[in-house]
Design a protein around this motif. Structure first.
Motif, PDB file in Angstrom:
ATOM      1  N   ARG A 158       0.843  -1.217   0.000  1.00  0.00           N
ATOM      2  CA  ARG A 158       0.000   0.000   0.000  1.00  0.00           C
ATOM      3  C   ARG A 158       0.862   1.244   0.000  1.00  0.00           C
ATOM      4  O   ARG A 158       0.578   2.222  -0.706  1.00  0.00           O
ATOM      5  CB  ARG A 158      -0.931   0.002   1.221  1.00  0.00           C
ATOM      6  N   GLU A 159       1.920   1.220   0.802  1.00  0.00           N
ATOM      7  CA  GLU A 159       2.821   2.368   0.866  1.00  0.00           C
ATOM      8  C   GLU A 159       3.509   2.618  -0.474  1.00  0.00           C
ATOM      9  O   GLU A 159       3.939   3.743  -0.751  1.00  0.00           O
ATOM     10  CB  GLU A 159       3.865   2.142   1.966  1.00  0.00           C
ATOM     11  N   ARG A 160       3.581   1.595  -1.312  1.00  0.00           N
ATOM     12  CA  ARG A 160       4.206   1.728  -2.638  1.00  0.00           C
ATOM     13  C   ARG A 160       3.165   1.924  -3.747  1.00  0.00           C
ATOM     14  O   ARG A 160       3.491   1.852  -4.913  1.00  0.00           O
ATOM     15  CB  ARG A 160       5.056   0.491  -2.932  1.00  0.00           C
ATOM     16  N   GLY A 161       1.920   2.173  -3.357  1.00  0.00           N
ATOM     17  CA  GLY A 161       0.917   2.549  -4.340  1.00  0.00           C
ATOM     18  C   GLY A 161      -0.108   1.501  -4.709  1.00  0.00           C
ATOM     19  O   GLY A 161      -0.944   1.735  -5.595  1.00  0.00           O
ATOM     20  N   ALA A 162      -0.101   0.343  -4.067  1.00  0.00           N
ATOM     21  CA  ALA A 162      -1.077  -0.707  -4.371  1.00  0.00           C
ATOM     22  C   ALA A 162      -2.371  -0.473  -3.603  1.00  0.00           C
ATOM     23  O   ALA A 162      -2.395   0.172  -2.550  1.00  0.00           O
ATOM     24  CB  ALA A 162      -0.518  -2.078  -4.023  1.00  0.00           C
ATOM     25  N   THR A 163      -3.450  -1.030  -4.119  1.00  0.00           N
ATOM     26  CA  THR A 163      -4.697  -1.186  -3.375  1.00  0.00           C
ATOM     27  C   THR A 163      -4.728  -2.626  -2.889  1.00  0.00           C
ATOM     28  O   THR A 163      -4.488  -3.560  -3.675  1.00  0.00           O
ATOM     29  CB  THR A 163      -5.924  -0.918  -4.264  1.00  0.00           C
ATOM     30  N   THR A 164      -4.993  -2.833  -1.615  1.00  0.00           N
ATOM     31  CA  THR A 164      -4.966  -4.185  -1.067  1.00  0.00           C
ATOM     32  C   THR A 164      -6.379  -4.645  -0.747  1.00  0.00           C
ATOM     33  O   THR A 164      -7.268  -3.852  -0.447  1.00  0.00           O
ATOM     34  CB  THR A 164      -4.082  -4.261   0.183  1.00  0.00           C
ATOM     35  N   ALA A 165      -6.577  -5.962  -0.811  1.00  0.00           N
ATOM     36  CA  ALA A 165      -7.912  -6.529  -0.654  1.00  0.00           C
ATOM     37  C   ALA A 165      -7.830  -7.864   0.066  1.00  0.00           C
ATOM     38  O   ALA A 165      -6.761  -8.486   0.158  1.00  0.00           O
ATOM     39  CB  ALA A 165      -8.572  -6.707  -2.022  1.00  0.00           C
ATOM     40  N   LEU A 166      -8.981  -8.292   0.563  1.00  0.00           N
ATOM     41  CA  LEU A 166      -9.120  -9.615   1.166  1.00  0.00           C
ATOM     42  C   LEU A 166     -10.318 -10.319   0.533  1.00  0.00           C
ATOM     43  O   LEU A 166     -11.284  -9.666   0.120  1.00  0.00           O
ATOM     44  CB  LEU A 166      -9.333  -9.513   2.686  1.00  0.00           C
ATOM     45  N   PRO A 167     -10.283 -11.652   0.465  1.00  0.00           N
ATOM     46  CA  PRO A 167     -11.419 -12.388  -0.095  1.00  0.00           C
ATOM     47  C   PRO A 167     -12.548 -12.514   0.922  1.00  0.00           C
ATOM     48  O   PRO A 167     -12.315 -12.540   2.132  1.00  0.00           O
ATOM     49  CB  PRO A 167     -10.817 -13.757  -0.428  1.00  0.00           C
ATOM     50  N   VAL A 168     -13.759 -12.614   0.405  1.00  0.00           N
ATOM     51  CA  VAL A 168     -14.951 -12.747   1.243  1.00  0.00           C
ATOM     52  C   VAL A 168     -15.780 -13.917   0.732  1.00  0.00           C
ATOM     53  O   VAL A 168     -16.067 -14.007  -0.471  1.00  0.00           O
ATOM     54  CB  VAL A 168     -15.809 -11.462   1.215  1.00  0.00           C
ATOM     55  N   VAL A 169     -16.149 -14.830   1.638  1.00  0.00           N
ATOM     56  CA  VAL A 169     -17.053 -15.923   1.287  1.00  0.00           C
ATOM     57  C   VAL A 169     -18.477 -15.378   1.330  1.00  0.00           C
ATOM     58  O   VAL A 169     -18.956 -14.957   2.383  1.00  0.00           O
ATOM     59  CB  VAL A 169     -16.909 -17.109   2.257  1.00  0.00           C
ATOM     60  N   VAL A 170     -19.134 -15.354   0.179  1.00  0.00           N
ATOM     61  CA  VAL A 170     -20.507 -14.869   0.114  1.00  0.00           C
ATOM     62  C   VAL A 170     -21.459 -15.930   0.644  1.00  0.00           C
ATOM     63  O   VAL A 170     -22.293 -15.681   1.517  1.00  0.00           O
ATOM     64  CB  VAL A 170     -20.887 -14.484  -1.332  1.00  0.00           C
ATOM     65  N   ARG A 171     -21.343 -17.133   0.094  1.00  0.00           N
ATOM     66  CA  ARG A 171     -22.083 -18.285   0.589  1.00  0.00           C
ATOM     67  C   ARG A 171     -21.411 -19.541   0.063  1.00  0.00           C
ATOM     68  O   ARG A 171     -20.597 -19.485  -0.865  1.00  0.00           O
ATOM     69  CB  ARG A 171     -23.568 -18.241   0.212  1.00  0.00           C
ATOM     70  N   LYS A 172     -21.778 -20.676   0.647  1.00  0.00           N
ATOM     71  CA  LYS A 172     -21.176 -21.949   0.306  1.00  0.00           C
ATOM     72  C   LYS A 172     -21.367 -22.265  -1.181  1.00  0.00           C
ATOM     73  O   LYS A 172     -22.417 -21.991  -1.745  1.00  0.00           O
ATOM     74  CB  LYS A 172     -21.786 -23.059   1.161  1.00  0.00           C
ATOM     75  N   ALA A 173     -20.325 -22.833  -1.786  1.00  0.00           N
ATOM     76  CA  ALA A 173     -20.357 -23.300  -3.178  1.00  0.00           C
ATOM     77  C   ALA A 173     -20.517 -22.173  -4.187  1.00  0.00           C
ATOM     78  O   ALA A 173     -20.931 -22.415  -5.321  1.00  0.00           O
ATOM     79  CB  ALA A 173     -21.446 -24.349  -3.376  1.00  0.00           C
ATOM     80  N   GLU A 174     -20.162 -20.944  -3.804  1.00  0.00           N
ATOM     81  CA  GLU A 174     -20.168 -19.831  -4.744  1.00  0.00           C
ATOM     82  C   GLU A 174     -18.786 -19.184  -4.776  1.00  0.00           C
ATOM     83  O   GLU A 174     -18.010 -19.313  -3.824  1.00  0.00           O
ATOM     84  CB  GLU A 174     -21.221 -18.787  -4.354  1.00  0.00           C
ATOM     85  N   PRO A 175     -18.444 -18.480  -5.864  1.00  0.00           N
ATOM     86  CA  PRO A 175     -17.136 -17.824  -5.928  1.00  0.00           C
ATOM     87  C   PRO A 175     -16.978 -16.774  -4.825  1.00  0.00           C
ATOM     88  O   PRO A 175     -17.958 -16.201  -4.327  1.00  0.00           O
ATOM     89  CB  PRO A 175     -17.150 -17.161  -7.316  1.00  0.00           C
ATOM     90  N   LEU A 176     -15.736 -16.533  -4.465  1.00  0.00           N
ATOM     91  CA  LEU A 176     -15.410 -15.462  -3.538  1.00  0.00           C
ATOM     92  C   LEU A 176     -15.609 -14.112  -4.214  1.00  0.00           C
ATOM     93  O   LEU A 176     -15.595 -14.004  -5.433  1.00  0.00           O
ATOM     94  CB  LEU A 176     -13.947 -15.566  -3.099  1.00  0.00           C
ATOM     95  N   VAL A 177     -15.785 -13.080  -3.400  1.00  0.00           N
ATOM     96  CA  VAL A 177     -15.638 -11.712  -3.885  1.00  0.00           C
ATOM     97  C   VAL A 177     -14.459 -11.100  -3.139  1.00  0.00           C
ATOM     98  O   VAL A 177     -14.011 -11.622  -2.114  1.00  0.00           O
ATOM     99  CB  VAL A 177     -16.918 -10.873  -3.659  1.00  0.00           C
TER     100      VAL A 177
END
Length: 257
Positions: free
Chosen positions: A138-157
């Protein structure tokens, strides 16, 4: 040629070697494993009673094979338990020292992060803690993110995250960003429970990362991180398993052959 290779790695002069089951003979140090499924010419379709892994030496000569376990789910479950127990047995100080080396190699592999969205994860059950690396990015200019489980058997956001952002608890009680906007990562970093030389990932069994990588409209650079002893002969990849572009451990960067 017909003897099955035992899925057990031997250490010998720094090489990875594979021993034939029920034999004292060892494969050449340069042995690699390749997988294939039988093809039925009669009805022009792929059949998969089991995956066959053939071993080849440096001269591309077939040396032996290892069959997929009949109950692959049970085998993977057993490997997860073994590998997680081994990871948790490493003292916290040892994991921290290894994580520093993993983070240094990963930062070099990423290169200039300015303008990139980099997603990692919240560490769980002894996984390498990359939050300090995300802070540096982040200090070098990136945007950082974390994955989120929306519900079982579906892709992460993926949601934007930075230190101090409000978190909620999700699957397995793992924190995730409560309020950040959903974004698409340019680089996605996933922890491994196990991995093989083809950069297939053994995870916790939910299939979230494979499902997500298949569904994303724009494919990110996909890296795995873990400790060197989490390497196994093969995860016996299935058609739905997606290989990573690299696996970063404290001792090397593994890329598919």
């Amino acid at each position: 040629m017909t003897k099955a290779l035992r899925a057990h790695r031997l250490s010998n002069m720094g090489f990875r070697r594979w021993r034939i089951a029920n034999s004292s003979e060892a494969a050449p140090a340069t042995t690699v494993l390749r997988g294939c499924w039988p093809f039925s010419r009669a009805n022009a379709r792929w059949v998969r009673p089991h995956l066959v892994l053939w071993a080849f030496d440096a001269d591309n000569r077939s040396w032996g094979h290892m069959n997929e376990p009949h109950d692959l789910d049970a085998w993977r479950k057993g490997e997860r338990t073994r590998l997680i127990d081994a990871r948790m047995a490493v003292p916290a100080s040892g994991r921290e020292e290894r994580t520093l080396r993993i983070a240094a190699q990963l930062e070099e592999l990423i290169g200039d992060p300015a303008g990139l969205v980099v997603s990692a994860y919240w560490p769980f059950r002894g996984e390498p803690d990359l939050k300090p690396l995300l802070k540096r990015l982040r200090e070098r200019g990136a945007t950082t993110a974390l994955p989120v489980v929306v519900r079982k058997a579906e892709p992460l956001v993926f949601r934007a995250w930075r230190s101090g952002a409000r978190l909620e608890r999700g699957v397995w009680n793992i924190p995730f960003p409560a309020d950040g906007p959903e974004i698409l990562p340019d680089i996605a970093i996933a922890p491994v429970v196990g991995f093989d030389r083809a950069c297939y990932r053994l995870g916790y069994g939910g299939g979230f990362f494979d499902r997500t990588m298949a569904a994303l409209p724009r494919k990110p650079r996909f890296f795995g991180v873990g400790y060197a002893e989490q390497e196994i002969a093969t995860i016996f990849p299935q058609p739905h398993d997606i290989a990573m572009q690299a696996v970063i451990t404290e001792s090397e960067i593994v890329r598919p052959a």
